[in-house]
Write an enzyme that holds these catalytic residues in place. Structure first.
Site, PDB file in Angstrom:
ATOM      1  N   ARG A  98      70.242  71.230  54.291  1.00  0.00           N
ATOM      2  CA  ARG A  98      70.830  72.133  53.285  1.00  0.00           C
ATOM      3  C   ARG A  98      72.260  72.374  53.705  1.00  0.00           C
ATOM      4  O   ARG A  98      72.507  72.848  54.825  1.00  0.00           O
ATOM      5  CB  ARG A  98      70.061  73.456  53.213  1.00  0.00           C
ATOM      6  CG  ARG A  98      70.795  74.497  52.385  1.00  0.00           C
ATOM      7  CD  ARG A  98      69.962  75.694  52.030  1.00  0.00           C
ATOM      8  NE  ARG A  98      68.943  75.350  51.060  1.00  0.00           N
ATOM      9  CZ  ARG A  98      68.245  76.233  50.362  1.00  0.00           C
ATOM     10  NH1 ARG A  98      68.473  77.533  50.519  1.00  0.00           N
ATOM     11  NH2 ARG A  98      67.331  75.854  49.501  1.00  0.00           N
ATOM     12  N   HIS A 158      70.355  70.617  43.544  1.00  0.00           N
ATOM     13  CA  HIS A 158      69.154  71.077  44.254  1.00  0.00           C
ATOM     14  C   HIS A 158      67.991  70.191  43.784  1.00  0.00           C
ATOM     15  O   HIS A 158      67.100  70.633  43.065  1.00  0.00           O
ATOM     16  CB  HIS A 158      68.907  72.557  43.963  1.00  0.00           C
ATOM     17  CG  HIS A 158      67.968  73.221  44.923  1.00  0.00           C
ATOM     18  ND1 HIS A 158      67.377  72.552  45.983  1.00  0.00           N
ATOM     19  CD2 HIS A 158      67.495  74.501  44.991  1.00  0.00           C
ATOM     20  CE1 HIS A 158      66.604  73.403  46.658  1.00  0.00           C
ATOM     21  NE2 HIS A 158      66.652  74.577  46.076  1.00  0.00           N
ATOM     22  N   GLN A 189      64.088  70.915  44.426  1.00  0.00           N
ATOM     23  CA  GLN A 189      63.633  72.041  43.609  1.00  0.00           C
ATOM     24  C   GLN A 189      63.307  71.582  42.189  1.00  0.00           C
ATOM     25  O   GLN A 189      62.238  71.850  41.650  1.00  0.00           O
ATOM     26  CB  GLN A 189      64.748  73.108  43.567  1.00  0.00           C
ATOM     27  CG  GLN A 189      64.462  74.263  42.625  1.00  0.00           C
ATOM     28  CD  GLN A 189      63.420  75.218  43.179  1.00  0.00           C
ATOM     29  OE1 GLN A 189      63.565  75.705  44.283  1.00  0.00           O
ATOM     30  NE2 GLN A 189      62.371  75.477  42.421  1.00  0.00           N
ATOM     31  N   ASP A 195      68.246  81.379  36.948  1.00  0.00           N
ATOM     32  CA  ASP A 195      68.574  81.413  38.374  1.00  0.00           C
ATOM     33  C   ASP A 195      69.565  82.560  38.577  1.00  0.00           C
ATOM     34  O   ASP A 195      70.113  83.110  37.610  1.00  0.00           O
ATOM     35  CB  ASP A 195      69.185  80.060  38.804  1.00  0.00           C
ATOM     36  CG  ASP A 195      69.388  79.936  40.314  1.00  0.00           C
ATOM     37  OD1 ASP A 195      68.873  80.795  41.057  1.00  0.00           O
ATOM     38  OD2 ASP A 195      70.061  78.977  40.741  1.00  0.00           O
ATOM     39  N   CYS A 199      63.750  79.465  40.376  1.00  0.00           N
ATOM     40  CA  CYS A 199      63.588  78.849  41.704  1.00  0.00           C
ATOM     41  C   CYS A 199      63.487  79.892  42.811  1.00  0.00           C
ATOM     42  O   CYS A 199      62.955  79.615  43.870  1.00  0.00           O
ATOM     43  CB  CYS A 199      64.741  77.890  41.973  1.00  0.00           C
ATOM     44  SG  CYS A 199      66.340  78.703  42.074  1.00  0.00           S
ATOM     45  N   ARG A 222      56.325  73.197  45.537  1.00  0.00           N
ATOM     46  CA  ARG A 222      57.380  72.504  46.293  1.00  0.00           C
ATOM     47  C   ARG A 222      56.779  71.765  47.484  1.00  0.00           C
ATOM     48  O   ARG A 222      57.243  70.695  47.852  1.00  0.00           O
ATOM     49  CB  ARG A 222      58.445  73.510  46.738  1.00  0.00           C
ATOM     50  CG  ARG A 222      59.143  74.051  45.504  1.00  0.00           C
ATOM     51  CD  ARG A 222      60.467  74.593  45.757  1.00  0.00           C
ATOM     52  NE  ARG A 222      61.339  73.702  46.482  1.00  0.00           N
ATOM     53  CZ  ARG A 222      62.395  74.128  47.153  1.00  0.00           C
ATOM     54  NH1 ARG A 222      62.681  75.401  47.191  1.00  0.00           N
ATOM     55  NH2 ARG A 222      63.173  73.268  47.778  1.00  0.00           N
TER      56      ARG A 222
HETATM   57  N1   CP Z   1      64.421  78.012  45.802  1.00  0.00           N
HETATM   58  C1   CP Z   1      64.876  77.822  47.047  1.00  0.00           C
HETATM   59  O1   CP Z   1      65.408  76.777  47.390  1.00  0.00           O
HETATM   60  O2   CP Z   1      64.675  78.876  47.869  1.00  0.00           O
HETATM   61  P1   CP Z   1      65.287  79.063  49.327  1.00  0.00           P
HETATM   62  O3   CP Z   1      66.767  79.229  49.161  1.00  0.00           O
HETATM   63  O4   CP Z   1      64.629  80.298  49.857  1.00  0.00           O
HETATM   64  O5   CP Z   1      64.963  77.857  50.143  1.00  0.00           O
HETATM   65  N1  NVA Z   2      71.707  78.474  42.778  1.00  0.00           N
HETATM   66  C1  NVA Z   2      71.118  79.080  43.949  1.00  0.00           C
HETATM   67  C2  NVA Z   2      69.837  78.424  44.291  1.00  0.00           C
HETATM   68  C3  NVA Z   2      69.119  79.045  45.464  1.00  0.00           C
HETATM   69  C4  NVA Z   2      67.846  78.351  45.801  1.00  0.00           C
HETATM   70  C5  NVA Z   2      72.095  79.006  45.098  1.00  0.00           C
HETATM   71  O1  NVA Z   2      72.715  77.952  45.298  1.00  0.00           O
HETATM   72  O2  NVA Z   2      72.221  79.984  45.813  1.00  0.00           O
END
Ligand code: CP
Ligand code: NVA
Length: 309
Positions: free
Chosen positions: A108, A135, A138, A227, A267, A293
Site C-alpha cells: 500500500r 484500489h 477492493q 466512499d 469500502c 476481500r
Molecule cells: N477498504 C480498505 O482498504 O480498508 P483499509 O484502509 O482499512 O485497509
Molecule cells: N479512498 C479511500 C479508500 C480507503 C480504503 C482512501 O484512499 O483513503
C-alpha cells in the site's frame, strides 16, 4: 508470475477467472475457522511480504487471512524501520532483497510512481493494496459481492457511485469497462473524474454517466457505492471540501430514488457521507463486502502465482 497493479491492465477474462476461483474456494470453506488452511495449501512454503505506507485495517487483516488460508507465511514490514526512505537505501536494492527473501509483495503506497518503478525491479509478484490512483483489490472484491448478492452478472445491473472521484472510483471505472456494466457517477462539479481516467474511458469507447446531482445519479440503481469524501493523505481544505459534498450524502430519501432492492456498499472506513440509518439498514451490505476481500484476494494471489484452477 504476474503483478496485480491496476484493473485496467488485466484482461477481463483473467479478472473473471479470479472471481470464479474465489466463488469455488469460498463455497468449500463454509463454516470453517478463519485460520484453517484450504485443503490444497497452494502457497505452502511461500512468504508474502506486506508493507503499508498508509493506514489500513481491512487490507492488512484480509491479506493476512488470505495468505494463511492458502498455506503461506506472511510478514508485515514497518516503513519507518527500513533503510528505504530516510535511511537512503534505494528502491532497486530494496526490491532485490524483497525478492531474495520473499515470494510475493503486497504494497500500500502513497506514490503511484513508486509502484510503477518497483514493478520493474521486482522479480516476484507485486500486488497493489491501494495507491493514490487506484484500489484494485477492493473493487474486484466488490464486483464479487455485488454478483453474490444480486445473483446475476454485474453487466445486467445499474451501478451508481456517489462521492469523490478518488482511487476507488478510478478502479470502479476500470471495472465498468472490463465487466461491461453501466456506471452512473454523482459528484460535485469540481470533483469529476480526472482527465487521465476520462481519456482511458474514451479510448475504450465506454460511456460514463456523470451527474452533478445525487438523485439523478441513483435513479434505477441496483447498487449504490460511496466512499469517504476525504481520502488518506488528501491534502485539501477539509472543511471546504466537506461542505461541497453536503448534497451528496447517502440518506434513506436518496435511496428511495433507486430500485426498491438497491443495496449500499462502502469500502470503509466511513466518514459522514452516509447516514447512520442507511449504513445500519438491511440494504447496507458493508460487512459482507469487507469479508469477501479475503476470498477474492486469495484468488488474486493465485493469479499472480499462476495457480488459478
Ligand atoms: N477498504 C480498505 O482498504 O480498508 P483499509 O484502509 O482499512 O485497509
Ligand atoms: N479512498 C479511500 C479508500 C480507503 C480504503 C482512501 O484512499 O483513503
Amino acid at each position: 508470475m504476474k503483478h496485480f497493479i491496476n484493473l485496467k491492465d488485466i484482461s477481463g477474462k483473467d479478472l473473471r477467472k479470479i472471481l470464479q476461483d474465489a466463488k469455488k474456494r469460498k463455497k468449500k470453506r463454509k463454516g470453517w475457522d478463519s485460520l484453517k488452511e484450504d485443503k490444497d495449501s497452494p502457497l505452502k512454503n511461500k512468504l508474502i511480504i506486506q508493507m503499508f505506507e498508509k493506514s489500513s485495517l481491512r487490507t492488512r487483516l484480509s491479506f493476512y487471512l488470505a495468505i494463511k488460508q492458502l498455506g503461506g507465511g506472511t510478514l508485515t514490514l514497518r516503513t519507518n524501520e527500513l533503510h528505504l526512505g530516510e535511511g537512503g537505501e534505494s528502491l532497486e536494492d530494496t526490491a532485490k532483497i524483497l525478492a531474495t527473501y520473499g515470494d510475493g509483495f503486497m504494497f500500500r503506497t502513497d506514490s503511484d510512481e513508486k509502484i510503477e518503478k518497483l514493478k520493474n525491479y521486482l522479480s516476484i509478484p507485486l500486488i497493489n493494496g491501494l495507491s493514490p490512483s487506484s484500489h484494485p483489490t477492493q473493487v474486484l472484491s466488490d464486483i464479487f459481492t455485488v454478483e453474490e448478492i444480486k445473483k446475476k452478472p454485474i453487466s445486467k445491473l445499474n451501478i451508481a457511485w456517489i462521492g469523490d472521484s478518488n482511487n476507488v472510483l478510478n478502479s470502479l471505472i476500470a471495472a465498468s469497462i472490463k465487466f461491461n456494466f453501466k456506471l452512473n457517477i454523482g459528484c460535485p462539479t469540481s470533483y469529476c473524474p480526472e482527465k487521465f481516467v476520462l481519456d482511458w474511458v474514451e479510448e475504450n469507447n465506454k460511456k460514463l454517466y456523470i451527474y452533478n446531482n445525487a438523485k439523478k445519479a441513483v435513479v434505477d440503481a441496483d447498487v449504490i457505492f460511496s466512499d469517504k469524501v476525504i481520502s488518506l493523505n488528501d491534502k485539501v481544505n477539509r472543511k471546504k471540501k466537506l461542505s461541497q459534498f453536503v448534497n451528496f450524502k447517502i440518506t434513506q430519501k436518496l435511496l428511495n430514488f433507486a430500485k426498491k432492492d438497491c443495496i449500499f456498499l462502502h469500502c470503509l472506513p466511513r466518514g459522514s457521507e452516509v447516514d447512520e440509518k442507511v449504513f445500519f439498514s438491511d440494504q447496507s451490505k458493508v460487512w459482507q463486502q469487507a469479508l469477501n476481500r479475503i476470498h477474492v484476494q486469495k484468488s488474486i494471489l493465485l493469479y499472480c502465482f499462476g495457480k488459478l484452477r
